[in-house]
Design an enzyme around this catalytic site. Structure first.
Site: not given
Ligand code: WQD
Length: 332
Positions: A124-125, A148, A152
């Site tokens: 994962s990134a 988490y 990874k």
């Molecule tokens: C994306 C953007 C939030 C929900 C995570 C894990 C990563 C991978 C993908 C497993 C951010 C914003 C989100 C909401 C919002 N998972 N947001 N309201 O955090 O980039 O990555 O999931 O591998 O490892 O870290 O993804 O979709 O949670 O958030 O504003 O209800 O959307 O702040 O900017 P994230 P995300």
């Protein structure tokens, strides 16, 4: 010979199984349904008109894992199975380390015993932590801010160490950015239980009326519109990336980390507006405080995947939004 797909009933796993089967691969799926549903297996068969063996096994069950390897000639493992919610991992670190690390150690032990030394790993990134600059290359510093992500990073190190004494190993560490969307059939997609943590599933729940509005976590980031920027990639593009990595791993030994992203960053509001335009649906939102642990910007430099695997993401944000809606509107 067969490819074992652990977690093959999950969101990314099921889409990868579809691509593998469509490419003529013989696969075996292992899943414990902790974050997936049995009916996904029938949908994979319906989409591909192909069959496969399935084992309901938990990687923490060495006898169950041994049975899979003793009953099948596994020459490669694509390893998705693992817990993956960032917030949950902060609350339940022991469960995350035990499940993700110990499960993978049991898997690798069975692989070694059965002379299977080729693995494509779902990384994962998140292993890049909070990057100083973007776009992110594979040689950037690695660090993590939650259990988490730490699992990874630790598993990348463990799998890399397998190659040191035994150069027969082939290890592909695929670092995903933000997978969204669904297969164009609308039969498989992302449908997490409970309130979604991730942005697109949450937007979809608002779109079907299960949730009344989206909370935008912060609009004071140093980004064009102040909201978080991420590299959203269509889950089918991600699945094809695994097929390309498998084909590469069959011809090469060694350890390679590869970013699977589009190279383009979109903000939260970009996603909201793209979803509204693509599906002609209003998504009400409110600006809320930043979410702990979030970073401002994260998107990939996908040059290595193009050069090494001949892989480039094909689908644009409009298609990602349309396919996500097509799935959830038929499966909520
Ligand atoms: C994306 C953007 C939030 C929900 C995570 C894990 C990563 C991978 C993908 C497993 C951010 C914003 C989100 C909401 C919002 N998972 N947001 N309201 O955090 O980039 O990555 O999931 O591998 O490892 O870290 O993804 O979709 O949670 O958030 O504003 O209800 O959307 O702040 O900017 P994230 P995300």
């Amino acid at each position: 010979m067969a490819v074992l797909v652990t977690g093959g009933a999950g969101f990314i796993g099921s889409h990868t199984c579809v691509e593998l089967l469509n490419a003529g691969e013989n696969i075996v799926i292992l899943d414990n349904f902790s974050n997936s549903k049995p009916d996904v297996l029938d949908k994979i068969k319906a989409i591909t008109k192909k069959d496969f063996k399935f084992y309901e096994v938990d990687l923490l069950d060495p006898e169950g894992v041994e049975k899979v390897f003793s009953e099948n000639e596994i020459d490669t493992v694509i390893h998705f199975a693992g817990l993956k919610a960032v917030g949950e991992s902060v609350q339940k670190p022991l469960e995350y380390y035990y499940n993700n690390i110990t499960g993978t150690l049991i898997l690798c032990d069975a692989m070694r015993k059965h002379h299977c030394k080729r693995i494509v790993f779902s990384s994962s990134a998140t292993v890049y932590g909070s990057p100083k600059t973007v776009p992110i290359r594979e040689d950037f510093p690695l660090s993590t801010t939650n259990p988490y992500g730490s699992t990874k990073l630790m598993l990348e190190q463990i799998l890399s160490d397998l190659y040191v004494p035994d150069h027969d190993w082939s290890v592909m560490l695929l670092r995903y950015f933000n997978p969204i969307g669904a297969h164009q059939s609308g039969m498989i997609g992302e449908n997490p239980n409970g309130i979604p943590n991730n942005l697109m599933p949450y937007v979809c729940q608002v779109a079907v009326g299960k949730l009344d509005h989206l909370n935008v976590f912060g609009n004071d980031y140093p980004t064009p519109d102040g909201t978080g920027v991420r590299d959203y990639i269509h889950v089918v593009d991600l699945a094809v990336g695994h097929l390309k990595a498998l084909q590469y791993a069959r011809k090469h030994t060694g350890v390679e980390a590869v970013n699977l992203g589009t190279g383009t960053g979109y903000s939260v509001l970009d996603i909201v507006h793209s979803f509204e335009k693509a599906n002609n649906i209003k998504i009400p939102y409110e600006i809320a405080p930043r979410r702990a642990g979030d970073i401002a910007e994260c998107y990939a430099d996908p040059a290595k995947a193009k050069e090494m695997l001949g892989w480039v993401a094909q689908y644009n944000i409009e298609t990602m939004c349309k396919d996500a809606w097509n799935f959830i509107s038929n499966n909520h």
